[in-house]
Design an enzyme around this catalytic site. Structure first.
Site, PDB file in Angstrom:
ATOM      1  N   GLY A   1      -0.066  -5.583  -0.075  1.00 38.44           N
ATOM      2  CA  GLY A   1      -1.093  -5.627  -1.113  1.00 38.44           C
ATOM      3  C   GLY A   1      -0.544  -6.180  -2.418  1.00 38.44           C
ATOM      4  O   GLY A   1      -1.297  -6.731  -3.235  1.00 38.44           O
TER       5      GLY A   1
ATOM      6  N   ALA B   1       0.845  -1.196   0.000  1.00 36.64           N
ATOM      7  CA  ALA B   1       0.000   0.000   0.000  1.00 36.64           C
ATOM      8  C   ALA B   1       0.880   1.245   0.000  1.00 36.64           C
ATOM      9  O   ALA B   1       2.032   1.198   0.407  1.00 36.64           O
ATOM     10  CB  ALA B   1      -0.891  -0.004   1.233  1.00 36.64           C
TER      11      ALA B   1
ATOM     12  N   GLU C   1      -0.712  -9.829  -2.098  1.00 37.99           N
ATOM     13  CA  GLU C   1      -2.133 -10.214  -2.155  1.00 37.99           C
ATOM     14  C   GLU C   1      -2.668 -10.146  -3.579  1.00 37.99           C
ATOM     15  O   GLU C   1      -3.474 -10.975  -3.994  1.00 37.99           O
ATOM     16  CB  GLU C   1      -2.945  -9.304  -1.231  1.00 37.99           C
ATOM     17  CG  GLU C   1      -2.616  -9.545   0.234  1.00 37.99           C
ATOM     18  CD  GLU C   1      -3.287  -8.546   1.153  1.00 37.99           C
ATOM     19  OE1 GLU C   1      -3.015  -7.329   1.002  1.00 37.99           O
ATOM     20  OE2 GLU C   1      -4.087  -8.953   2.003  1.00 37.99           O
TER      21      GLU C   1
ATOM     22  N   GLU D   1       2.846  -6.021   6.723  1.00 37.36           N
ATOM     23  CA  GLU D   1       1.982  -4.944   7.235  1.00 37.36           C
ATOM     24  C   GLU D   1       2.153  -4.677   8.720  1.00 37.36           C
ATOM     25  O   GLU D   1       1.969  -3.558   9.182  1.00 37.36           O
ATOM     26  CB  GLU D   1       0.509  -5.278   6.967  1.00 37.36           C
ATOM     27  CG  GLU D   1       0.086  -5.210   5.514  1.00 37.36           C
ATOM     28  CD  GLU D   1       0.305  -6.514   4.762  1.00 37.36           C
ATOM     29  OE1 GLU D   1       1.061  -7.377   5.256  1.00 37.36           O
ATOM     30  OE2 GLU D   1      -0.269  -6.667   3.682  1.00 37.36           O
TER      31      GLU D   1
END
Ligand code: NAI
Length: 713
Positions: A112, A65, A115, A135
């Site tokens: 992310g 992110a 992911e 994270e």
């Protein structure tokens, strides 16, 4: 379509989406996510396209992110606007595309990014790929399906380890775990297109439908229990790793969609938590400390390829290790053969422990030891680029050594002192070149602790400052520039903090209760146990040297000095605030309690019950108040610098962001009010710092003060 954060091209029936924020390691801005989903959905509707590839650049597929967006808190708002179904919504839509999508990963696939790769139907990777869910380092957890897809792909135990521990895995490990479908040598895009052709006709099984790696309920229960236990021990106080474990657990108990909902809920809780805000502050502050308004980035740094260290004691030996670990040869000097041998043996013992623990190999250590040249004279100093002094703390020995360095070192060589309290300008005055003199204050153990306080003297040149700041990075340290005041930044604040700890005991608190309250707050160690570890005699000697500066009539703590007078120096004499066994295990010493109670009665100090929250207020607000003074006096450039010092040198909990950030989080009006109360109770030592008073009255924070200062610079 005109995209900005991605580029699109087609090769025959294969649509290729290239993530295009190369300067941000393809950090996933909400714009990028929106554009990517649009592009894929358009290709899904396009009869010419049979399969799709998502690819980044050599360095990064996507490093996670965009933390800037996260800090601005625009992230959550933008996400909700674009993907009302929540954080995982974007990648849910990627996963729902009814044509095969291949993630082609080179470099980082983190957070992310990892992911996104897992939401695709296949992952292929170059050898330099790194997959991870880091994270937790910014106080959050995977929030876009990571905790649901990872256990399905690689099994529960490893998924828990990656989500709660944050450490990435290499491409090879990812391959052996079953995370990736193929390792690609050579051109990745070409490999991806070839792979797309090879699977064109084959049926695709969606990760969400897989369950063969989720394990039995009993297996899972054991994994989660062990993981939670380990977090409580090794990541004490952190909420995000526990939330991540809860989310992986949901993957093993609930259908995929419901698991994703649980993940989204936990993620949102983490994202808006004070811990996450604090850790994001730390993330940016670590980068910010390198910026010095009057020493711009372009300032030429001097090359440091060969150094000398004077004094092979605790610190000198550790400092020598730091340099040789970075590949820089060291001339190590001490006063006589016996001292030198003692120093070298300590270095060898330290390395032997590292070999035992598997941190270094014996051959690595042998090479490092080869780089240390032990000497008894200054003869070998003539060509070093930098000399660091780490002899006994005292102005007289320091001045003698600096006069000797002035004679022994070539013009232009950096002359640095490791003093923890003494005046750098006075030390520089012993040389004919004060512009070359600087403080480099390492923390004990020097080869372990990350902090390096770089102390700027009145005449220290900008080149010398730039040299030390750059050097700190090369040495694997975080250098923070501070001004030349007594104790500099860290120890100057540590004084009032430890003073209050002593006062509390003198007023009736148990030794262990004081330490426990601060450990419960999150500190790595309590203030009294820290004193025992460092040696109570160190502070005692310093206090004796500075006694003439004490203001008459102002209360001073006495307990520690008296313990020293009784020979209780801490761990080194097996007795200090605590008593120690031969394994250095501490236990409460009833003798200390009796002694302190007697001394307090003699001094007429009333005894009372003291709560844990009172203990924390007294010690932590003493740090904050002194920090505010330091900031206003300009000895620290930013409140954030003070925070970085406390996190990296004093075991302050990162999830509270440092003492100044913690005060902002509590609210400066509240902190100020409490300090005013303490002033009423305890007198002038608690006079509120003028800056704290001003900011509290204006309703501002230290972080805002930093921004203001930056704008003015
Ligand atoms: P130490 O007592 O372990 O070592 C001092 C060493 O310097 C001894 O080996 C001594 O023989 C040698 N030495 C003394 N005069 C010398 C000379 N003229 N030439 C060559 N060698 C000489 O002391 P330690 O703890 O390593 O402290 C050194 C400096 O580091 C002090 O200024 C201290 O304030 C500072 N410091 C200490 C920290 C600690 O936790 N021990 C932390 C940060 C800074």
């Amino acid at each position: 379509m005109n995209y900005h954060d991605i580029l699109c091209e087609t090769r025959g029936p294969v649509g290729i989406a290239i993530l295009n924020r190369p300067h941000q390691l393809n950090a996933l801005s909400t714009a990028l996510m929106r554009e990517l989903v649009q592009a894929l959905e358009q290709w899904e509707a396009d009869d010419q396209i049979g399969a799709m590839v998502i690819i980044g650049n050599d360095k990064a597929f996507a490093a996670g992110a965009d933390i800037k967006e996260m800090q601005d808190q625009t992230f959550a708002a933008l996400l909700l606007r674009d993907f009302p179904e929540g954080r995982g919504g974007a990648w849910t839509r990627v996963a729902a595309v009814r044509k095969p999508i291949i993630a082609a990963v080179s470099g980082y696939a983190l957070g992310g990014g990892c992911e996104l790769a897992m939401a695709c139907d296949f992952i292929i990777a170059a050898d330099n790929a790194k997959f991870g869910q880091p994270e937790i380092t910014v106080g959050t957890m995977p929030g876009a399906g990571g905790t649901q897809r990872l256990p399905r792909l690689i099994g529960v135990a490893k998924a828990v380890e990656m989500c709660a521990g944050g450490k990435p895995v290499s491409a090879r490990e990812a391959a052996s775990l079953g995370l990736i479908d193929q390792l690609i040598e050579g051109d990745l895009a070409a490999g991806a297109v070839a792979f797309a052709r090879s699977i064109a006709e084959k049926p695709v099984s969606k990760t969400r439908d897989r369950s063969e790696k989720l394990g039995s309920a009993a297996e899972c229960a054991a994994i989660f229990a062990t993981a939670r236990d380990s977090v409580r021990k090794k990541q004490r106080g952190l909420l995000a790793p526990l939330a991540a474990i809860d989310a992986v657990e949901a993957a093993t108990q609930l259908p995929f969609e419901e698991g994703c909902q649980t993940e989204a809920r936990l993620f949102t809780e983490c994202l808006f938590s004070d811990q996450s805000k604090a850790l994001i502050h730390v993330f940016f502050s670590e980068r910010e400390v390198a910026k010095i308004p009057d020493v711009p980035k372009e300032t030429p740094a001097l090359p440091v390829n060969r150094v000398a260290v004077v004094g092979s004691g605790t610190m000198g030996g550790g400092i020598a290790m730091v340099f040789v670990n970075a590949g820089i040869p060291v001339v190590l000097k001490d006063v006589d053969q016996a001292a030198l041998e003692m120093g070298l043996n300590r270095i060898k013992r330290n390395y032997a422990t590292s070999v035992q623990r598997g941190r270094f190999t014996q051959s690595y250590v042998d090479e490092r030891l080869e780089l240390i040249k032990p000497v008894l004279s200054y003869d070998a100093f003539f060509d070093v680029d930098m000399a660091l002094e780490a002899v006994f703390e005292g102005m007289a020995p320091k001045k003698t050594v600096f006069a000797e360095l002035d004679r022994a070192c070539r013009p232009g060589a950096v002359l640095a002192s490791n003093t923890s309290t003494l005046n750098i300008d006075e030390i520089a005055g012993a040389t004919s070149r004060p512009e070359s003199v600087i403080g480099t204050h390492f923390f004990s153990p020097a080869n372990v602790m990350r902090l390096l306080e770089i102390v700027r003297g009145k005449k220290t040149s900008k080149e010398v400052i730039a040299t030390c700041m750059q050097l700190s990075k090369k040495l694997g340290k975080i250098g923070v520039l501070v001004g030349n005041c007594r104790g500099f930044v860290g120890n100057r604040m540590f004084g009032p903090y430890r003073r209050e700890a002593q006062f509390l005991v003198e007023e009736g608190a148990d030794v262990a209760a004081v330490d426990e309250a601060l450990v419960e707050f999150g500190n790595a160690m309590g203030p009294l146990a820290t004193g025992d570890l460092a040696g109570l005699d160190v502070g005692w000697r310093i206090r004796k040297e500075y006694r003439h500066l004490e203001k008459p009539g102002v209360r001073q703590p006495f307990a520690e000095d008296r313990l020293c007078e009784l020979g209780r120096y801490g761990q080194k004499t097996m007795k200090g605030w605590y008593q120690y066994d031969e394994n250095r295990r501490a236990s409460a010493d009833p003798e200390v309690t009796t002694l302190v109670r007697t001394w307090s009665a003699e001094a007429g100090i009333p005894q009372r019950q003291i709560s844990a929250s009172d203990i924390v207020d007294r010690c932590i607000y003493a740090l904050v108040n002194e920090g505010a003074r330091i900031l206003e006096e300009g000895y620290a450039l930013r409140a954030a610098d003070i925070d970085i010092i406390y996190l990296n040198g004093y075991g302050f909990p990162a999830y509270r962001g440092g003492p100044m950030w913690h005060a902002d989080t509590v609210g400066l009006p509240k902190v100020y009010q409490r300090i005013c109360e303490l002033q009423l109770q305890h007198g002038e030592l608690w006079t509120p710092a003028p800056l704290l008073k001003r900011l509290a009255e204006e309703g501002k924070t230290f972080a805002e003060y930093d921004k203001q200062q930056l704008a003015a610079a």
